[in-house]
Design an enzyme around this catalytic site. Sequence first.
Site, PDB file in Angstrom:
ATOM      1  N   PHE A 102       6.690 -22.587 -59.667  1.00 34.71           N
ATOM      2  CA  PHE A 102       6.135 -22.230 -58.288  1.00 34.71           C
ATOM      3  C   PHE A 102       7.106 -22.840 -57.438  1.00 34.71           C
ATOM      4  O   PHE A 102       7.121 -23.133 -56.207  1.00 34.71           O
ATOM      5  CB  PHE A 102       5.348 -22.984 -58.149  1.00 34.71           C
TER       6      PHE A 102
ATOM      7  N   ARG B 286      -2.540  -2.249 -52.299  1.00 36.77           N
ATOM      8  CA  ARG B 286      -2.545  -1.732 -53.036  1.00 36.77           C
ATOM      9  C   ARG B 286      -3.204  -3.397 -54.029  1.00 36.77           C
ATOM     10  O   ARG B 286      -1.974  -3.749 -54.758  1.00 36.77           O
ATOM     11  CB  ARG B 286      -2.410  -0.540 -53.681  1.00 36.77           C
TER      12      ARG B 286
ATOM     13  N   PRO C  31      -7.086  -6.635 -59.998  1.00 31.66           N
ATOM     14  CA  PRO C  31      -8.079  -7.328 -59.475  1.00 31.66           C
ATOM     15  C   PRO C  31      -8.147  -8.897 -60.224  1.00 31.66           C
ATOM     16  O   PRO C  31      -8.770  -9.461 -59.453  1.00 31.66           O
ATOM     17  CB  PRO C  31      -8.998  -6.799 -59.044  1.00 31.66           C
TER      18      PRO C  31
ATOM     19  N   GLN D  10      -4.648 -14.924 -59.245  1.00 28.86           N
ATOM     20  CA  GLN D  10      -3.081 -16.125 -57.784  1.00 28.86           C
ATOM     21  C   GLN D  10      -3.804 -16.928 -56.584  1.00 28.86           C
ATOM     22  O   GLN D  10      -4.089 -17.215 -56.029  1.00 28.86           O
ATOM     23  CB  GLN D  10      -2.168 -15.018 -57.672  1.00 28.86           C
TER      24      GLN D  10
ATOM     25  N   LYS E 168       1.383  -5.564 -51.907  1.00 33.60           N
ATOM     26  CA  LYS E 168       1.912  -6.393 -51.503  1.00 33.60           C
ATOM     27  C   LYS E 168       1.349  -7.636 -52.545  1.00 33.60           C
ATOM     28  O   LYS E 168       0.422  -7.510 -53.178  1.00 33.60           O
ATOM     29  CB  LYS E 168       1.403  -6.727 -50.124  1.00 33.60           C
ATOM     30  N   GLY E 169       2.159  -8.596 -52.363  1.00 37.21           N
ATOM     31  CA  GLY E 169       2.360  -9.725 -53.597  1.00 37.21           C
ATOM     32  C   GLY E 169       1.210 -10.423 -53.133  1.00 37.21           C
ATOM     33  O   GLY E 169       1.141 -10.814 -51.793  1.00 37.21           O
TER      34      GLY E 169
ATOM     35  N   GLU F   2       1.607 -16.341 -52.982  1.00 29.34           N
ATOM     36  CA  GLU F   2       1.823 -16.741 -51.774  1.00 29.34           C
ATOM     37  C   GLU F   2       0.617 -17.294 -50.894  1.00 29.34           C
ATOM     38  O   GLU F   2       0.007 -18.448 -50.399  1.00 29.34           O
ATOM     39  CB  GLU F   2       3.432 -16.990 -50.788  1.00 29.34           C
TER      40      GLU F   2
END
Length: 794
Positions: free
Chosen positions: A284, A684, A688, A694, A757-758, A761
């Site tokens: 983290f 994208r 899933p 996350q 995209k990440g 966070e």
Amino acid sequence: MSTAFESRRGGAQAAKTSAPPTQASSQASSQAPTHAPTQARTQARIGAPLPRVDGRAKVTGSARYAAEFPAAGLVHGAVVNAPIARGKIIAIDASAAQALPGVLLVLTHENRPALAEDDAAWKDQIAPGGQPFRPLGDARIRYAGQPVALVVAETPELAAHAASLVRVRYHSEPHQTDLGPVLQDAVMPSLEKGGFEPPPAPRGDAWQALERADARTDAFYSTPVEFHQPMEPHGCTVVPSADGRFTVYEKTQGVRNTQQYLMKVFALPQDRVRVVSPFVGGAFGSGLRPQYHLPLAMMAARSLRRPVRVSLTRAQMFTFGHRPASIQHVALGARRDGRLEAIIHEAVGETSQFEDFTDVVVNWAGQLYRADHVQLGYKLARLDVYTPIDMRAPGAAQGLFALECAMDELAVALNMDPLELRIRNYSTEDPEKKRPFSSKALLDCYAQGAERFGWGARVAAPRSMREGHELVGYGMATGIWEALQTGASVRATLDADGVLALASATADIGTGTYTAISQIGADILHMPIEDVRFTLGDTSLPDAPIEGGSWTVASVGSAASVACKQLRARLAQLLVEHGGVGFANLDADTLSEAFVIEHGEVCLRSGNTQGARDTGAATRIAIADLLARAGMKTLEEQVTLKPDAVRERYSMATHSAVFAEVRVDESLGQVRVARVVSAVAAGRIINPATAANQIAGGVVWGIGMALHERAQFDHTLGRIMNHNLADYLVPTNADIGDIDVLFVDEHDEFVNPLGAKGVGEIGVVGVAAAVANAIWHATGKRVRALPITLDKLL
């Protein structure tokens, strides 16, 4: 506070909202799906909710972590930490420890080996400006918990006992560990830290616009020190070889960063240091920089010429980087129709006495909403603590708490629905950079999240909803995080058995990197994911960036996709040249999209075999035979991919809308988060299931930030008092209600080759604000200092 912030403040106005309780549909988004039949799995992989490919290794215990690797002759180190916050060492008496049979070494600043003397050698890839900390560097004590000795013994129990016998005399000096009293000493941070983006210059005159606004809110907000506390404590195993090489098994988010740090500090060539980190039990952000146990273990291994393991205790996990405390001032002014006229967001964060750690706390306010008059400010105050370090959604987690609570308060002042206020101030371009967003489906997040949550049933009065003895509140907030990409290298190798091996020196800190990259390879080569092997976490592999900032799939995944596409194109050319009659009548470009790989063979899809059937030619060939005909043993491609220049024309971000329902016991003040809906636009989605994991994990973090987590200091001693998991509170299963994760469709052709995209966070951002806003709605009490505990509500 007036010297830390611009002190021209208008009067604060508050507002209130509410809604009847409804049960939103709660999807079990964190449940691991089961494999589909083989034939179906030879189709699309990207976008499929496949189980984690490393799941079996983790649940069976075959996954090895840094402090679990075996080594012949292994010895163990225990760290001795300083109890004072500032001062110097007068004397160290290690005689009692050294007298114990089995104790091999006691390292201190007096007898440590010679190390690099210049600051540059001690700076890792993400070191902030200033002078990096050097364990056992000298007699000076800079913070409580600083390591002052390492005891090495034959067993970990003996090392720990011997460490307790080391006697250290200190000269204590006055210290300061409380942010409040030093706000007036806050200064602009050094820009030496790479990646720090200072607040942009003011737009217009925000203070004047605030004064003439029809409605405004003006308040201070604070967030405490938080610690990462992953399940796996930090530790490493350093194994020297007879020829002077070192293999270092380390808990890290970047093996290359760790390797370069050790090379510089210990003056070793690259081929003498190999860093290995295949599994990380959560980090983290705590594994971004090398922590003090690493150079201590390396010193001992070099001195003893034996393998050394140093593992930190849970209490010692509170003796290095953390999320810094912040005090923030937010003032918003708007017209009667809700249109923002003024945004003022100023923050003071804490840093150590020796480094300038910076968070991007306030910049989001100028990017998220439209306003003609914006003033942002960020300063640092020095404390006698260790340097903070990035912690999941660094800066945004704190900054969006303050901003989104202020937006809720402004909605109250306007007598407007908080969601409507945000929609009216939606920006179609980045207001600061004056660039369009590469994609932005935030309005869809608002709409779909609100519908899923049942926001439309909300009524605008606090304390208007209850069930039995519990007050019910609804709150919401917006989230934003950068959609980053950086350079990365990936090697893709197809062997004679039809197994695709992907390799990169990236990390998997529990996010699902193993699975996502494997899916990308399987999708592009049209093959079962079971035939893909992804190797990571080793400096012998192609270069990769630190895993952080939610950029790993965008960076490493994009490089993997390009490498696999090139591999597929070469395989198609081999089929045309050596595959036989069934393939020869197709050109390589057409063939590249016409074949699948399964059971060690390349075969044409059923819709592309007509020509071969007409001639009776075979439409499949064993990869082993194909490679043999071409005189090859394997087919390999390695790609180093950097961000495309087109990114410079756009602003790129993930967005979210977070909706929370809380229940508050009216008599006891106990808060329960009943459910959260998080609607996310992240381009994208590769998997899933792991992506939803996350986001759900981020929601749990946000609930902890809102209600539980804080380091409690005894400022008289300068020490953290709750340095254990009994007193440093984090959410448990009993604290978490339903979490419903919703990904809205978002196509982005500019962000990277994958369009992804990440999500590491964005799940945290906005959650604390949504919970705080829901608590206000339930109780009518506005709490601006986290965490929101019983004493603040009673």
